[in-house]
Design a protein around this motif. Sequence first.
Motif, PDB file in Angstrom:
ATOM      1  N   TYR A  81       0.827  -1.214   0.000  1.00  0.00           N
ATOM      2  CA  TYR A  81       0.000   0.000   0.000  1.00  0.00           C
ATOM      3  C   TYR A  81       0.864   1.268   0.000  1.00  0.00           C
ATOM      4  O   TYR A  81       0.373   2.362   0.242  1.00  0.00           O
ATOM      5  CB  TYR A  81      -0.946  -0.030   1.217  1.00  0.00           C
ATOM      6  N   GLY A  82       2.140   1.078  -0.258  1.00  0.00           N
ATOM      7  CA  GLY A  82       3.039   2.233  -0.386  1.00  0.00           C
ATOM      8  C   GLY A  82       3.683   2.699   0.896  1.00  0.00           C
ATOM      9  O   GLY A  82       4.332   3.738   0.919  1.00  0.00           O
ATOM     10  N   PHE A  83       3.524   1.924   1.957  1.00  0.00           N
ATOM     11  CA  PHE A  83       4.103   2.336   3.240  1.00  0.00           C
ATOM     12  C   PHE A  83       5.338   1.500   3.588  1.00  0.00           C
ATOM     13  O   PHE A  83       5.389   0.303   3.293  1.00  0.00           O
ATOM     14  CB  PHE A  83       3.079   2.180   4.376  1.00  0.00           C
ATOM     15  N   ILE A  84       6.287   2.135   4.212  1.00  0.00           N
ATOM     16  CA  ILE A  84       7.468   1.414   4.699  1.00  0.00           C
ATOM     17  C   ILE A  84       7.595   1.573   6.210  1.00  0.00           C
ATOM     18  O   ILE A  84       7.143   2.571   6.783  1.00  0.00           O
ATOM     19  CB  ILE A  84       8.777   1.929   4.049  1.00  0.00           C
ATOM     20  N   LEU A  85       8.183   0.567   6.800  1.00  0.00           N
ATOM     21  CA  LEU A  85       8.525   0.647   8.220  1.00  0.00           C
ATOM     22  C   LEU A  85       9.775   1.536   8.246  1.00  0.00           C
ATOM     23  O   LEU A  85      10.853   1.115   7.857  1.00  0.00           O
ATOM     24  CB  LEU A  85       8.840  -0.750   8.764  1.00  0.00           C
ATOM     25  N   ARG A  86       9.603   2.752   8.678  1.00  0.00           N
ATOM     26  CA  ARG A  86      10.642   3.763   8.494  1.00  0.00           C
ATOM     27  C   ARG A  86      11.868   3.585   9.386  1.00  0.00           C
ATOM     28  O   ARG A  86      12.986   3.955   9.007  1.00  0.00           O
ATOM     29  CB  ARG A  86      10.022   5.143   8.741  1.00  0.00           C
ATOM     30  N   TYR A  87      11.653   3.081  10.593  1.00  0.00           N
ATOM     31  CA  TYR A  87      12.775   2.935  11.526  1.00  0.00           C
ATOM     32  C   TYR A  87      12.887   1.479  11.970  1.00  0.00           C
ATOM     33  O   TYR A  87      12.471   1.101  13.068  1.00  0.00           O
ATOM     34  CB  TYR A  87      12.573   3.859  12.738  1.00  0.00           C
ATOM     35  N   PRO A  88      13.455   0.662  11.088  1.00  0.00           N
ATOM     36  CA  PRO A  88      13.519  -0.788  11.351  1.00  0.00           C
ATOM     37  C   PRO A  88      14.495  -1.145  12.463  1.00  0.00           C
ATOM     38  O   PRO A  88      15.383  -0.369  12.823  1.00  0.00           O
ATOM     39  CB  PRO A  88      14.014  -1.370  10.018  1.00  0.00           C
ATOM     40  N   LYS A  89      14.297  -2.335  12.959  1.00  0.00           N
ATOM     41  CA  LYS A  89      15.211  -2.854  13.978  1.00  0.00           C
ATOM     42  C   LYS A  89      16.581  -3.087  13.336  1.00  0.00           C
ATOM     43  O   LYS A  89      16.679  -3.575  12.207  1.00  0.00           O
ATOM     44  CB  LYS A  89      14.658  -4.174  14.519  1.00  0.00           C
ATOM     45  N   GLY A  90      17.612  -2.729  14.065  1.00  0.00           N
ATOM     46  CA  GLY A  90      18.960  -2.957  13.547  1.00  0.00           C
ATOM     47  C   GLY A  90      19.462  -1.890  12.587  1.00  0.00           C
ATOM     48  O   GLY A  90      20.548  -2.005  12.035  1.00  0.00           O
ATOM     49  N   LYS A  91      18.668  -0.856  12.388  1.00  0.00           N
ATOM     50  CA  LYS A  91      19.068   0.198  11.452  1.00  0.00           C
ATOM     51  C   LYS A  91      19.238   1.548  12.144  1.00  0.00           C
ATOM     52  O   LYS A  91      19.290   2.590  11.492  1.00  0.00           O
ATOM     53  CB  LYS A  91      18.023   0.330  10.344  1.00  0.00           C
ATOM     54  N   THR A  92      19.294   1.515  13.448  1.00  0.00           N
ATOM     55  CA  THR A  92      19.392   2.761  14.202  1.00  0.00           C
ATOM     56  C   THR A  92      20.617   3.570  13.817  1.00  0.00           C
ATOM     57  O   THR A  92      20.582   4.802  13.797  1.00  0.00           O
ATOM     58  CB  THR A  92      19.430   2.442  15.713  1.00  0.00           C
ATOM     59  N   ASN A  93      21.692   2.895  13.495  1.00  0.00           N
ATOM     60  CA  ASN A  93      22.909   3.619  13.131  1.00  0.00           C
ATOM     61  C   ASN A  93      22.766   4.360  11.810  1.00  0.00           C
ATOM     62  O   ASN A  93      23.565   5.232  11.488  1.00  0.00           O
ATOM     63  CB  ASN A  93      24.097   2.648  13.057  1.00  0.00           C
ATOM     64  N   ILE A  94      21.737   4.018  11.067  1.00  0.00           N
ATOM     65  CA  ILE A  94      21.496   4.697   9.789  1.00  0.00           C
ATOM     66  C   ILE A  94      20.372   5.717   9.912  1.00  0.00           C
ATOM     67  O   ILE A  94      20.477   6.835   9.424  1.00  0.00           O
ATOM     68  CB  ILE A  94      21.141   3.669   8.691  1.00  0.00           C
ATOM     69  N   THR A  95      19.292   5.317  10.566  1.00  0.00           N
ATOM     70  CA  THR A  95      18.139   6.225  10.676  1.00  0.00           C
ATOM     71  C   THR A  95      18.296   7.234  11.811  1.00  0.00           C
ATOM     72  O   THR A  95      17.697   8.300  11.783  1.00  0.00           O
ATOM     73  CB  THR A  95      16.839   5.451  10.931  1.00  0.00           C
ATOM     74  N   GLY A  96      19.086   6.861  12.817  1.00  0.00           N
ATOM     75  CA  GLY A  96      19.227   7.738  13.974  1.00  0.00           C
ATOM     76  C   GLY A  96      18.090   7.568  14.967  1.00  0.00           C
ATOM     77  O   GLY A  96      18.029   8.264  15.974  1.00  0.00           O
ATOM     78  N   TYR A  97      17.202   6.653  14.668  1.00  0.00           N
ATOM     79  CA  TYR A  97      16.062   6.425  15.558  1.00  0.00           C
ATOM     80  C   TYR A  97      16.054   4.990  16.066  1.00  0.00           C
ATOM     81  O   TYR A  97      16.441   4.066  15.353  1.00  0.00           O
ATOM     82  CB  TYR A  97      14.738   6.659  14.814  1.00  0.00           C
ATOM     83  N   VAL A 139       5.545   6.238   0.838  1.00  0.00           N
ATOM     84  CA  VAL A 139       6.500   6.681  -0.196  1.00  0.00           C
ATOM     85  C   VAL A 139       6.006   6.288  -1.590  1.00  0.00           C
ATOM     86  O   VAL A 139       6.659   6.584  -2.580  1.00  0.00           O
ATOM     87  CB  VAL A 139       7.908   6.066   0.028  1.00  0.00           C
ATOM     88  N   GLY A 140       4.880   5.604  -1.635  1.00  0.00           N
ATOM     89  CA  GLY A 140       4.382   5.111  -2.915  1.00  0.00           C
ATOM     90  C   GLY A 140       4.719   3.636  -3.069  1.00  0.00           C
ATOM     91  O   GLY A 140       5.699   3.162  -2.505  1.00  0.00           O
ATOM     92  N   VAL A 141       3.891   2.940  -3.805  1.00  0.00           N
ATOM     93  CA  VAL A 141       4.038   1.482  -3.923  1.00  0.00           C
ATOM     94  C   VAL A 141       5.368   1.049  -4.533  1.00  0.00           C
ATOM     95  O   VAL A 141       5.991   0.089  -4.070  1.00  0.00           O
ATOM     96  CB  VAL A 141       2.869   0.904  -4.764  1.00  0.00           C
ATOM     97  N   GLU A 142       5.815   1.758  -5.539  1.00  0.00           N
ATOM     98  CA  GLU A 142       7.037   1.339  -6.229  1.00  0.00           C
ATOM     99  C   GLU A 142       8.253   1.381  -5.312  1.00  0.00           C
ATOM    100  O   GLU A 142       8.992   0.399  -5.184  1.00  0.00           O
ATOM    101  CB  GLU A 142       7.275   2.233  -7.445  1.00  0.00           C
TER     102      GLU A 142
END
Length: 301
Positions: A250-266, A276-279
């Motif tokens: 439906y075009g949604f992403i889990l924006r702050y995934p587990k294990g990605k804190t060092n990249i997202t900062g969250y 963000v859109g389906v594609e």
Amino acid sequence: MIKKGLICGVSLSLLAGCTSFDRLLEEDGALVGSAHANKTAVPQMTDYDMDWNEFFNKAEDAGTEITSAEDEPEESANEEGQPEEPTDTDEPAEPAESVEPEAIPVVANPGAMNVMVNKFWSLPEGYRPGDLIKPNVPFSFGDENSDRSKLRAEAAESLEVMFQVAKGEGIELYARSGFRSYETQASIFKNEVATFGYEKAVLYVALPGTSEHQTGLAMDITAKSVGLELVEAFEGTAEGKWLSENAHHYGFILRYPKGKTNITGYAFEPWHFRYVGVEIAGEIYAKGITLEEYFGDVREF
Ligand SMILES: [Zn+2]
């Protein structure tokens, strides 16, 4: 679009404060630690839809001492006497005396469905999408026609479809926090500064313009299984699992995934979904990456 090559005039050398990072996540959950080279190191909060004072008091009680952190571009402080040119150093600077937040680079495409807002890219001051509407979905706070119940039209319509399909599969979702205005962010920040002083306020409150909720494309989603709260335990619920596995359709992403804190900062936020859109969502889901990685604009904390 946002490419790292466009970034200039900003010192963003970061220290990896992984040790304090993990400790903070374990102890407070909402705090994230990392370092901002020549900036005052501060922790930061997630975008929890919670009572701010409650959060702040909680952090105070915990006696949290952070020696290095900087998650959102929001908590940087002006540093008088600092050179104009970016300077990379491994030594955290002394706390700034100024009370004016440092300017964060502003995105050039605030109205794009794939706009990236994070600790290094902010939305323009006062930016407010012109097509905010209230999706026809259940809300944790009932029927209320306020900012937090709204999303931009395209995202709202897609959210409705997602909730309907989920319901058809026995998954009952509740929207909890959507749009958050620049003014609201600024008011929160100002109040915290007035109450606790700048140095403490920047530790816990996002600088105005850096909340992804201001895009009108992010919604925090919860379920009765976790008391309609925004908690990490949502990950293990049927609703949380359904969302993580199906939201991209439906075009949604889990924006702050587990294990990605060092990249997202969250810290991991199993409830925060970004349209963000389906594609793009499909590609990000398939590759198991973040929006930052999608755009090749990764700066590890
Ligand atoms: Zn959120």
